[in-house]
Design an enzyme around this catalytic site. Sequence first.
Site, PDB file in Angstrom:
ATOM      1  N   SER A   5      -4.050 -21.241  -5.911  1.00 28.26           N
ATOM      2  CA  SER A   5      -4.311 -22.672  -6.095  1.00 28.26           C
ATOM      3  C   SER A   5      -5.739 -22.999  -5.680  1.00 28.26           C
ATOM      4  CB  SER A   5      -3.344 -23.506  -5.257  1.00 28.26           C
ATOM      5  OG  SER A   5      -3.713 -23.453  -3.893  1.00 28.26           O
ATOM      6  N   ASP A   6      -6.317 -23.988  -6.326  1.00 30.80           N
ATOM      7  CA  ASP A   6      -7.540 -24.552  -5.782  1.00 30.80           C
ATOM      8  C   ASP A   6      -7.179 -25.206  -4.442  1.00 30.80           C
ATOM      9  OD1 ASP A   6     -10.130 -25.421  -5.377  1.00 30.80           O
ATOM     10  OD2 ASP A   6     -10.382 -26.194  -7.413  1.00 30.80           O
TER      11      ASP A   6
END
Length: 869
Positions: free
Chosen positions: A292-293
């Site tokens: 994930s960012d």
Amino acid sequence: MASWLAPAFLAVGLVSAQSYPNGTIPNGTSPGQLNDATSPPFYPSPWMDPSADGWAEAYKKAQAFVRQLTLLEKVNLTTGVGWEGEACVGNTGSIPRLGFPGFCAQDSPLGIRFADYVSAFPAGGTIAASWDRGEFYRRGYQMGVEHRGKGVDVQLGPVVGPIGRNPKGGRNWEGFSPDPVLSGIAVAETVKGIQDAGVIACTKHYILNEQEHFRQPNNVGDFGFVDAISSNVDDKTLHELYLWPFADAVRAGTGSIMCSYNKANNSQVCQNSYLQNYILKGELGFQGFIMSDWDAQHSGVASTLAGLDMTMPGDTDFDSGFSFWGTNMTLSIINGTVPEWRLDDAVTRIMAAYYLVGRDRHAVPVNFNSWSKDTYGFQHAYAEVGYGLINQHVDVREDHYKSIRTAAAKSTVLLKNNGVLPLTGNEKFTAVFGNDAGEAEYGPNGCADRGCDNGTLAMGWGSGTADFPYLVTPLEAIKSTLNTHGGIVSSVTDNYAFSQIIAQAKQASHAIVFVNADSGEGYITVDGNEGDRNNLTLWQNGEELVRNISGYCNNTIVVIHSVGPVLVDSFSNSPNVSAILWAGLPGQESGNAIADVLYGRINPGGKLPFTIGKSAEEYGPDLIYEPTNGHESPQDNFDEGVFIDYRAFDKQGITPVYEFGFGLSYTTFSYSDLEIAKVPAGAYTPTTGLTTAAPSLGNSSNDPALYQWPSNLTYVNAYIYPYLNSTNLAEASHDPEYGVDHTYPEGATDGSPQPRIAAGGGPGGNPQLWDVLYSVSATITNNGTIAGDEVAQLYISLGGPQDPEVVLRNFDRLSIQPGESATFTADITRRDLSNWDTVSQNWVISNYTKTVYVGTSSRKLPLSAQLKL
Ligand SMILES: *[C@@H]1O[C@H](CO)[C@@H](O)[C@H](O)[C@H]1NC(C)=O
Ligand SMILES: *[C@@H]1O[C@H](CO)[C@@H](O)[C@H](O)[C@H]1NC(C)=O
Ligand SMILES: *[C@@H]1O[C@H](CO)[C@@H](O)[C@H](O)[C@H]1NC(C)=O
Ligand SMILES: *[C@@H]1O[C@H](CO)[C@@H](O)[C@H](O)[C@H]1NC(C)=O
Ligand SMILES: *[C@@H]1O[C@H](CO)[C@@H](O)[C@H](O)[C@H]1NC(C)=O
Ligand SMILES: *[C@@H]1O[C@H](CO)[C@@H](O)[C@H](O)[C@H]1NC(C)=O
Ligand SMILES: *[C@@H]1O[C@H](CO)[C@@H](O)[C@H](O)[C@H]1NC(C)=O
Ligand SMILES: *[C@@H]1O[C@H](CO)[C@@H](O)[C@H](O)[C@H]1NC(C)=O
Ligand SMILES: *[C@@H]1O[C@H](CO)[C@@H](O)[C@H](O)[C@H]1NC(C)=O
Ligand SMILES: CC(=O)N[C@H]1CO[C@H](CO)[C@@H](O)[C@@H]1O
Ligand SMILES: CC(=O)N[C@H]1CO[C@H](CO)[C@@H](O)[C@@H]1O
């Protein structure tokens, strides 16, 4: 719990029967059709393919490793320990029992962020202008070597999202080009380079992350809370434009892909089962892990089932002390909501990437700290715990400065030259102008994450940065060239010192004016620009500066350092502006590189990786700067389809100032002898059959007593752990919604063999898409008097009424001696000739007449021939 959790949680389709009645991505053939677009559910999340091209050996090792892990150990490898919990911008938990230190993930796509004794390479959008596969690869390899030397496992780059839908997008410069083929070739070579050096590449941001405003659910000043923007795109545009370079990265073996902050078709990307499960892991056959960012994860179980494999930095909000995974992941396995094979698959993917690039042979302990440059400090910076040696100041730069200089010079684009260039060094009186020519008051690293436009511009701002080891300014390099024989140089680096500027301009035989335009990531605002640019004009009064100087000096040379296209038509036709160069964001050797080009030590051969137009409007739909939907997600409808950059200009019949692919040299080239040969290839066959069943690598007990907090472990404040605090699961979850109202998506836990996807079949997609159908050759002759490089470009007209006039499909940068010729050769693959067909959900070569063009830019295509299908 933040107020945005509930809607974001629903958007993934946990209640799929209600949320996604239609189950299609709209085609977007008419404007307005994309509003409120939905993203259909797709489950189960595809597990790794043991025989995937290039991954078989890594897969075996990874499985053997994962088989020995306990549930808690597996959870540890999927979950970050929390923001500023360890030395890197992201760290997963470790496995002390096996002496396995966990993963260190570090920014950035152009070097190592938050570290000393590292190099600052040219930005992605700058190296793209070299159109040179060798430079793409070398830059990737050298960045990989530096990350390896600091102990980094995962380099958070390269970038192909944003691709650059609109030139004002704040982070476009981190990526390569709004053209998917140039981007695709650049990302593939960069991935290979990084990973050949023994570091995992994380290609990002997947996907449709095309602007900074509203990228995250957030409070926006007077507007209050606004949910994340939804980039709404149709299926054809997704495949033919935005997904294309990701497919190349997957085919090149990228070990990791980062899911982005935004929503796509109204579903948060990191929990979008269609984009992660169906498109990325299914159709593109991606075998690595999805990370994930930072804080782009908005749900636990939903994101797990939708294909996320690693959460960063691990906490729900920076330093909340809680996580959607960690304890919650352990709970979701023991309460049976997530099948253990899904967790096993996530960990196998992570470990397979590790073995794929040889981390088992190359890893060194992390020897730097992101949160302090001091030698001694806290191991856990946020908690201020664990005082000791944190920075060993290891110099990892080797001799990379040499190729950084060459690469920057090779990426410089000569846009105009009335013969004044190259300079001889014997000019009577050289005057250098512009804040962009000189040193910043507080040095090149004076503003955190380069969040200001002071002094010469050599990278944008945000997380996509590195500290400069030094920054050679243009003024410094010009002086050192002329000083060798006492040439006259004067300079004014205050853009508003009008009287001094005019006095010097009047005296000068040659004026060299440096101007710029900056942008960056949305968490920093510079001169009112919240990441995204507010306009395409030059910064710091640049236009007036050029006008003033060229009003008094008829040999004015303009050098532009910018993040992308800038408006130049106010001066590009002026007879007193005798030359214009675009030098992009060249990195630490900026001054040396531009001096090499100005003084002819290097003959420029770069080409524009974007179009320079006359106004921002010519590029198509604007960014969204203000909420359009109250507190709900602004609907960003990509109604223009595949028509961005030169495709938009061509479609609307707008003549650009400088077209995509354009760039001059100090010599000239002619094109002749186009030849096209058909290459025998079989018919395209859709992939059929079934996958294996999900491999089961563990059979963990669901007895909560086994996963309790170990009494001998000291809790580090706000750190994320895999343990339970109670044998009461609801209590341990710390979640008032625990166990409440969960109708999980149909099929999400099904580990039986699944149908393979017709357009899939190998990393990047159906392997037959890369069958060569034609080979093309042409003769390029250097008909000037000095050696030079020419980037020969191959475009194709696919011929249909909805196709762009031409699309780039291949190129090669050739070095040619004066009076000599070189042969340009290029293959045309099945993919190059295909359109995405939304009905058959596959690539199809249409019956329209296809024409091949070879030339020197997207609008100067002297050679052409029709393809005989
Ligand atoms: C998408 O396009 C296909 C083929 O043109 C068509 O059959 C289908 O109905 C379209 N779907 C939508 C939602 O417009
Ligand atoms: C999980 O990772 C943390 C942080 O590295 C470590 O302290 C802990 O011992 C690990 N737990 C297990 C079960 O390996
Ligand atoms: C578990 O996840 C929920 C959100 O789904 C969060 O509110 C809670 O704090 C998490 N629990 C732990 C122990 O991190
Ligand atoms: C465009 O933005 C730059 C940077 O903020 C600013 O210097 C310039 O004045 C703006 N141009 C116009 C026309 O507003
Ligand atoms: C530029 O100006 C100088 C001085 O006025 C003059 O000698 C020269 O011919 C001019 N050059 C051009 C190219 O106009
Ligand atoms: C070289 O070839 C180009 C393209 O045919 C032509 O425009 C140019 O005049 C030629 N240059 C010389 C010096 O012959
Ligand atoms: C904590 O206790 C467990 C179980 O007795 C043991 O395996 C582990 O090594 C201990 N850890 C530490 C950090 O002392
Ligand atoms: C778990 O328990 C420890 C020790 O009592 C406490 O400090 C911590 O906040 C708890 N963590 C969670 C996630 O509940
Ligand atoms: C299982 O655990 C997860 C994570 O804490 C939680 O979100 C979910 O509601 C639980 N499901 C059941 C059926 O208890
Ligand atoms: C094109 C289409 O089938 N649209 C339907 C999508 O689902 C909604 C809700 O069930 C219907 O009202 C639409 O007709
Ligand atoms: C001289 C100069 O341009 N200084 C600028 C440096 O950056 C800060 C922050 O953006 C500006 O406020 C200064 O004007």
